[in-house]
Design an enzyme around this catalytic site. Structure first.
Site, short mmCIF file in Angstrom:
data_model
loop_
_atom_site.label_atom_id
_atom_site.label_comp_id
_atom_site.label_asym_id
_atom_site.label_seq_id
_atom_site.Cartn_x
_atom_site.Cartn_y
_atom_site.Cartn_z
N TYR A 131 10.88 21.45 -21.98
CA TYR A 131 11.69 20.23 -22.01
C TYR A 131 12.39 20.08 -23.35
CZ TYR A 131 8.25 17.70 -24.90
OH TYR A 131 7.45 17.28 -25.93
N ARG A 141 17.26 25.54 -28.82
CA ARG A 141 15.80 25.64 -28.72
C ARG A 141 15.37 25.76 -27.26
NH1 ARG A 141 12.23 21.04 -31.31
NH2 ARG A 141 13.18 19.89 -29.62
N ARG A 176 1.39 28.75 -4.63
CA ARG A 176 0.60 28.71 -5.86
C ARG A 176 -0.03 30.07 -6.16
NH1 ARG A 176 -4.36 27.75 -7.84
NH2 ARG A 176 -4.46 26.64 -9.81
N LYS A 195 8.36 24.67 -26.37
CA LYS A 195 8.30 23.23 -26.06
C LYS A 195 7.94 23.03 -24.59
CE LYS A 195 10.89 19.01 -27.17
NZ LYS A 195 9.79 18.31 -27.80
N GLU A 204 0.97 19.34 -37.50
CA GLU A 204 2.09 18.42 -37.27
C GLU A 204 1.54 17.15 -36.65
OE1 GLU A 204 4.77 20.25 -34.34
OE2 GLU A 204 3.04 21.22 -33.43
N LEU A 229 5.83 23.12 -33.50
CA LEU A 229 7.14 23.11 -32.86
C LEU A 229 8.21 23.17 -33.95
CD1 LEU A 229 8.51 22.84 -30.05
CD2 LEU A 229 9.04 20.50 -30.74
N1 PMP Z 1 6.32 18.58 -33.04
C1 PMP Z 1 5.95 18.25 -31.80
C2 PMP Z 1 4.59 18.63 -31.31
C3 PMP Z 1 6.83 17.53 -30.96
O1 PMP Z 1 6.45 17.19 -29.71
C4 PMP Z 1 8.09 17.14 -31.47
C5 PMP Z 1 9.05 16.34 -30.64
N2 PMP Z 1 9.24 16.82 -29.39
C6 PMP Z 1 8.43 17.52 -32.78
C7 PMP Z 1 7.52 18.24 -33.53
C8 PMP Z 1 9.76 17.15 -33.36
O2 PMP Z 1 10.80 17.93 -32.81
P1 PMP Z 1 12.29 17.41 -32.73
O3 PMP Z 1 12.69 17.04 -34.13
O4 PMP Z 1 13.04 18.55 -32.21
O5 PMP Z 1 12.27 16.22 -31.82
#
Ligand code: PMP
Length: 284
Positions: free
Chosen positions: A33, A52, A100, A148, A180, A204
């Site tokens: 996503y 991305r 499945r 993601k 994070e 991410l």
């Molecule tokens: N880390 C994680 C785990 C996230 O879910 C997100 C947001 N989706 C981010 C960092 C930040 O990414 P972005 O700046 O692309 O929204």
């Protein structure tokens, strides 16, 4: 009034939008996503999100449902028909519907779903003026956090742990250092240096992170990409998070310890202003 959403080539009222019970996104979290913010009816950093998305698809050997130009047009059309001034667009691609089986199906068509969420005054969020509080929690997610995917149960559990502790969010800790936030990248500032974890499969690769680090460098701010501990963060002058929906958001308390004066610091505040200014100028 019901929203118009996009599902596999059609713009439909949300109550008529349907996905198969055999969709692998539903059965196996076999989907990826993106969330793109909308300010003044325009998309913030669409190119970054489209890039991305392609990377996530490539890593999972998943077919792209359409071209980046077509995706842009779908985003714009949803903003128009739903009259979104400020808000978010959520996009999800899954491997599609198939019997499945753990093996990837050979002939499934990818599913593509997009919808909008209006957030009036998104950039003027009053929380940015007072900052957020976080707790730390073990990072027990899988080893490919750079993709993601829609498997967000643990971040969801971490967010609930934060809520139960009476704070806003959680920072995830692995091997003694912060990876994070639940849905954002984490930063501290010490003696004028901005410190944030280096890119790897452990986090991410935030689109907002990339833009903010670029603006920080352009403004001659010093940036160190390395991991930091919670103790180091509690001793920092300031801290903040970044994400597409929160932009740059100051953090004023970590595990009960107030940072500096317990109010948003100058670096986070300045970066938020620069980010919003520059990204509004470049919005499409
Ligand atoms: N880390 C994680 C785990 C996230 O879910 C997100 C947001 N989706 C981010 C960092 C930040 O990414 P972005 O700046 O692309 O929204």
């Amino acid at each position: 009034m019901s929203r118009t959403v996009y599902v596999n080539g059609e713009y439909l009222p949300e109550e008529d939008a349907k996905i198969s019970v055999f969709d692998r996104g539903f059965l196996m979290a076999d989907g990826v996503y993106e969330v793109t913010s909308v300010l003044d009816g325009k998309l913030i950093d669409f190119a970054g999100h489209a890039k991305r998305l392609q990377r996530s698809l490539d890593e999972l050997e998943m077919a792209a449902p359409c071209t980046a130009d077509e995706l842009l047009e779908i985003h714009r059309q949803l903003v128009r028909v739903n009259e979104v001034e400020d808000g978010l667009i959520y996009l999800q691609v899954t491997r599609g519907a198939a019997d499945r089986d753990f093996a990837y199906p050979e002939d499934a068509e990818p599913s593509l779903v997009l919808f909008t969420q209006a957030k009036p005054g998104l950039a003027d969020n009053p929380v940015a003026k007072k900052g957020i509080k976080v707790i730390s929690i073990d990072d027990i997610r899988w080893g490919r956090r750079d993709i993601k995917t829609v498997q967000l149960l643990y971040p969801s559990m971490a967010k609930m742990a934060a809520k139960k502790a009476g704070v806003d969010d959680a920072w995830l800790v692995e091997d003694g250092v912060v990876t994070e936030g639940t849905s954002n990248n984490a930063y501290i500032v010490k003696d004028g240096r901005i410190i944030t974890r280096q890119l790897s499969n452990d986090i991410l690769h935030g689109i907002t992170r990339a833009a903010v680090l670029r603006f920080a460098a352009e403004a001659q701010m010093k940036v160190e990409e390395r991991a930091f501990t919670i103790a180091e963060a509690q001793d920092a002058d300031e801290a903040f998070i970044t994400s597409a929906s929160s932009f740059v958001m100051p953090v004023v308390e970590i595990d009960g310890a107030a940072l500096g004066a317990g109010t948003p610091g100058p670096v986070a505040t300045r970066l938020r202003d620069i980010y919003l200014d520059e990204m509004r100028k470049a919005a499409v």
